[in-house]
Design a protein around this motif. Structure first.
Motif, PDB file in Angstrom:
ATOM      1  N   ASP A  69      36.766  44.764  43.270  1.00  0.00           N
ATOM      2  CA  ASP A  69      37.345  43.648  42.427  1.00  0.00           C
ATOM      3  C   ASP A  69      37.082  42.316  43.361  1.00  0.00           C
ATOM      4  O   ASP A  69      36.543  42.320  44.289  1.00  0.00           O
ATOM      5  CB  ASP A  69      38.559  43.975  41.946  1.00  0.00           C
ATOM      6  N   PRO A  70      37.242  41.375  42.503  1.00  0.00           N
ATOM      7  CA  PRO A  70      36.960  40.002  43.288  1.00  0.00           C
ATOM      8  C   PRO A  70      37.823  39.541  44.491  1.00  0.00           C
ATOM      9  O   PRO A  70      37.667  38.542  44.895  1.00  0.00           O
ATOM     10  CB  PRO A  70      36.880  39.077  42.261  1.00  0.00           C
ATOM     11  N   ARG A  71      38.979  40.248  44.918  1.00  0.00           N
ATOM     12  CA  ARG A  71      39.709  39.847  45.700  1.00  0.00           C
ATOM     13  C   ARG A  71      38.712  39.236  47.015  1.00  0.00           C
ATOM     14  O   ARG A  71      37.829  40.067  47.453  1.00  0.00           O
ATOM     15  CB  ARG A  71      40.638  40.786  46.055  1.00  0.00           C
ATOM     16  N   THR A  72      39.483  38.436  47.887  1.00  0.00           N
ATOM     17  CA  THR A  72      38.754  37.720  48.655  1.00  0.00           C
ATOM     18  C   THR A  72      38.538  38.763  49.939  1.00  0.00           C
ATOM     19  O   THR A  72      37.706  38.742  50.603  1.00  0.00           O
ATOM     20  CB  THR A  72      39.371  36.510  49.365  1.00  0.00           C
ATOM     21  N   PRO A 131      49.337  41.313  42.832  1.00  0.00           N
ATOM     22  CA  PRO A 131      49.234  40.074  43.330  1.00  0.00           C
ATOM     23  C   PRO A 131      47.956  40.086  44.146  1.00  0.00           C
ATOM     24  O   PRO A 131      47.666  40.936  44.619  1.00  0.00           O
ATOM     25  CB  PRO A 131      50.537  39.540  44.041  1.00  0.00           C
ATOM     26  N   LYS A 132      47.599  38.762  44.265  1.00  0.00           N
ATOM     27  CA  LYS A 132      46.166  38.676  45.193  1.00  0.00           C
ATOM     28  C   LYS A 132      46.283  38.816  46.642  1.00  0.00           C
ATOM     29  O   LYS A 132      44.973  39.265  47.100  1.00  0.00           O
ATOM     30  CB  LYS A 132      45.429  37.059  45.055  1.00  0.00           C
ATOM     31  N   GLY A 212      39.558  37.357  32.532  1.00  0.00           N
ATOM     32  CA  GLY A 212      40.765  36.847  33.624  1.00  0.00           C
ATOM     33  C   GLY A 212      40.209  36.476  35.038  1.00  0.00           C
ATOM     34  O   GLY A 212      41.166  36.436  36.015  1.00  0.00           O
ATOM     35  N   GLY A 213      38.838  36.416  35.350  1.00  0.00           N
ATOM     36  CA  GLY A 213      38.385  36.312  36.617  1.00  0.00           C
ATOM     37  C   GLY A 213      38.216  37.514  37.243  1.00  0.00           C
ATOM     38  O   GLY A 213      38.096  37.595  38.514  1.00  0.00           O
ATOM     39  N   SER A 241      40.919  34.463  43.926  1.00  0.00           N
ATOM     40  CA  SER A 241      42.250  33.934  44.117  1.00  0.00           C
ATOM     41  C   SER A 241      43.246  33.829  42.870  1.00  0.00           C
ATOM     42  O   SER A 241      44.253  33.561  43.057  1.00  0.00           O
ATOM     43  CB  SER A 241      41.840  32.333  44.449  1.00  0.00           C
ATOM     44  N   PHE A 242      42.394  34.441  41.759  1.00  0.00           N
ATOM     45  CA  PHE A 242      43.349  34.533  40.491  1.00  0.00           C
ATOM     46  C   PHE A 242      44.424  33.281  40.236  1.00  0.00           C
ATOM     47  O   PHE A 242      45.590  33.549  40.484  1.00  0.00           O
ATOM     48  CB  PHE A 242      44.328  35.735  40.510  1.00  0.00           C
TER      49      PHE A 242
END
Length: 522
Positions: A69-72, A131-132, A212-213, A241-242
């Motif tokens: 997923d997009p997490r950094t 959470p991110k 939602g990003g 970064s949500f």
């Protein structure tokens, strides 16, 4: 075959006499933890050792696919897992088998890559709605997600590897191929829609997608290829970064934002909300009065069950729907009132309901066709029990295209409580294990409460008398060390009910509890 070099820096100091205990990363049926630099959470070292452990489980000369997923921090965890997998198979010198990386992806697409035989194993780097700063791994083979036992065994093996490793510096891994498997999954869903609705496709439907990003943005491509107008969709750019919080179709802020977008655009036939990794879904639909209303939680289960009932030929054997433990009495009445349908309430946790549905089929010979949670998880038997919010989304869209009107017309007979809340309580650790038994013992014999004997976890009490109709339930949270409390009742008695519930809890466990969310109910 495109090859690339991946450089991973893994620092590990081994001083323990026994294997590292990684059991704290077990969360529900997945692996999840806070991304940190040390060994108190999930980091590249842990991911590397998990990669080696998974390679041992699969055996030599196997191929895996990784998505994230997009997490950094998803990319570094992906690369470190790959390095561990390749090291265990000695592919740095014999790259006859390899790792495929598809980049941003959804959890269902990674499972699909195993089902189709594209790879032997799949790994999704995600922490879903958490959470991110959290991340995790969902791991699959062609047989499905790893069982809890398999997951625990993998963590134990990774702990042993971590204790024996002596890595310090730069590791070079070879045998990695970049692929675009999401395009394959898009084609799978497009074909599904075309088979369901024919040549007309989704022409004439205006559908708003709110990803939602997260990774669910690709659903817009599916719907657009099938002819739908998706121009009103929002939050499609992946953003780890949500800034609005991790996407979660149960989140009230996401629901509110989606409703407001529908009201601005007007004439939206259906809005679809997806979570971070695309395996959960919720909907917004126009009501008979023109307002836009949520179609999630009990309503979500009701509409998916109604669609299933409509698709079954008359005279077929009874079909069973397995739900989580917090579904309402009104929902059970609705499902059991559908022709040829029966509902079985089980436990919270999407793999719990899926495994129970599989068990009913295999051991009891029942036609369990759907395993579904109020959280937005759902898995159809016809779709290989794949937990897939995007599949459920196209099922609903196809039904809308075929029948016209509004989706929520299908559940007009669903009885709903006017007050519904999920609250959190903090109970001291030494009280948590038996708090449910103590509360149940405290209310037995009290005419105001009736213990739900069919409940499978925690304690569920049915209300009566002066409280009107409704129920409340206490159960352990899947991912956090708290007690989750679900309340459904008439709006006018909610505050009085919660006050009485506090008295019951206090009578059972005394001061060993922080009432948290209960204080907000007035």
């Amino acid at each position: 075959m495109a090859m690339s070099l991946v450089t991973i820096v893994i620092l590990l100091t081994s001083t323990a006499a026994a294997a590292y205990d990684l059991s704290f990363l077990a969360s529900g049926c997945d692996i999840r933890g806070t991304f940190v630099d040390d060994l108190t959470g999930l980091n590249p070292t842990v991911s590397y050792c998990l990669g080696r452990a998974f390679a041992k489980k699969l055996g030599p000369y196997k191929t895996i696919l990784l998505g994230r997923d997009p997490r950094t921090h998803g990319e570094v965890l992906t690369k470190s897992f790959c390095s561990g997998f390749l090291d265990e198979n000695s592919l740095a010198t014999t790259p006859s088998s390899h790792v495929k990386i598809t980049g941003l992806a959804t959890t269902p697409s990674v499972f699909h890559s195993c089902l189709t035989g594209f790879v032997d194993g799949g790994v999704m780097i995600t922490a879903s709605h958490l959470p991110k700063d959290r991340n995790g791994l969902k791991i699959f083979t062609k047989d499905g997600p790893l069982s809890v036992k398999e997951r625990d065994d993998l963590l134990k093996e990774a702990g042993r590897i971590m204790d024996d490793c002596d890595l310090d510096g730069t590791h070079i891994g070879e045998g990695i191929e970049n692929v675009n498997f999401m395009s394959v999954y898009v084609s799978f869903l497009v074909d599904f829609v075309n088979e369901r609705v024919g040549e007309k496709g989704l022409a004439g439907l205006k559908i708003l997608v709110n990803s939602g990003g997260g990774s669910g943005y690709f659903l817009v491509d599916v719907l657009e290829q099938c002819g739908a107008d998706v121009s009103s969709s929002i939050n499609l750019s992946p953003n780890g970064s949500f800034p609005k919080g991790p996407p979660n179709p149960e989140n009230k802020k996401m629901v509110k934002e989606t409703i407001e977008a529908c009201e601005r655009e007007k004439n939206v036939d259906l809005a679809i909300m997806l979570d971070t990794d695309g395996d959960r879904v919720g909907f917004i639909t126009p009501s008979s009065t023109g307002e836009y209303v949520p179609l999630n939680r009990n309503r979500f289960v009701a509409v998916m069950t109604a669609i299933l009932a409509n698709s079954r030929p008359e005279g077929e054997e009874t079909a069973y729907v397995v739900t989580d433990s917090v579904t309402s009495t009104g929902l059970e009445k609705f499902v059991n009132g559908l022709p040829g349908m029966r509902m079985i309430r089980f436990k919270k946790g999407y793999m719990n309901v899926i495994n129970e549905a599989k068990r009913l089929c295999k051991e009891e010979g029942k036609a369990a066709e759907l395993a579904i949670e109020t959280s937005g998880h759902s898995a159809f038997r016809a779709n290989n029990w794949m937990d897939d919010g995007t599949y459920s989304a196209v099922v609903v869209v196809c039904e809308l295209a075929k029948r016209g009107g509004r989706v929520n017309d299908m559940i007009a007979g669903l009885e709903e409580a006017s007050f519904e809340e999920e609250l959190r309580l903090q109970v001291l650790e030494n009280e948590t294990s038996d708090v449910y038994a103590k509360i149940e013992a405290a209310v037995r014999g009290d005419g105001r409460w009736m213990v739900d004997e069919l409940n499978k976890e925690g304690v569920r009490l049915v209300l009566g008398g002066k409280w009107g109709s409704g129920w409340f339930m206490l159960r352990p949270s899947l991912h956090d060390p708290v007690v989750s409390m679900q309340v459904e009742c008439d709006e006018g008695v909610a505050a009085k009910l919660v006050s009485e519930v506090r008295n019951v809890i206090f009578g059972a466990v005394g001061d060993n509890v922080s009432y948290g969310d209960l204080d907000a109910i007035e």
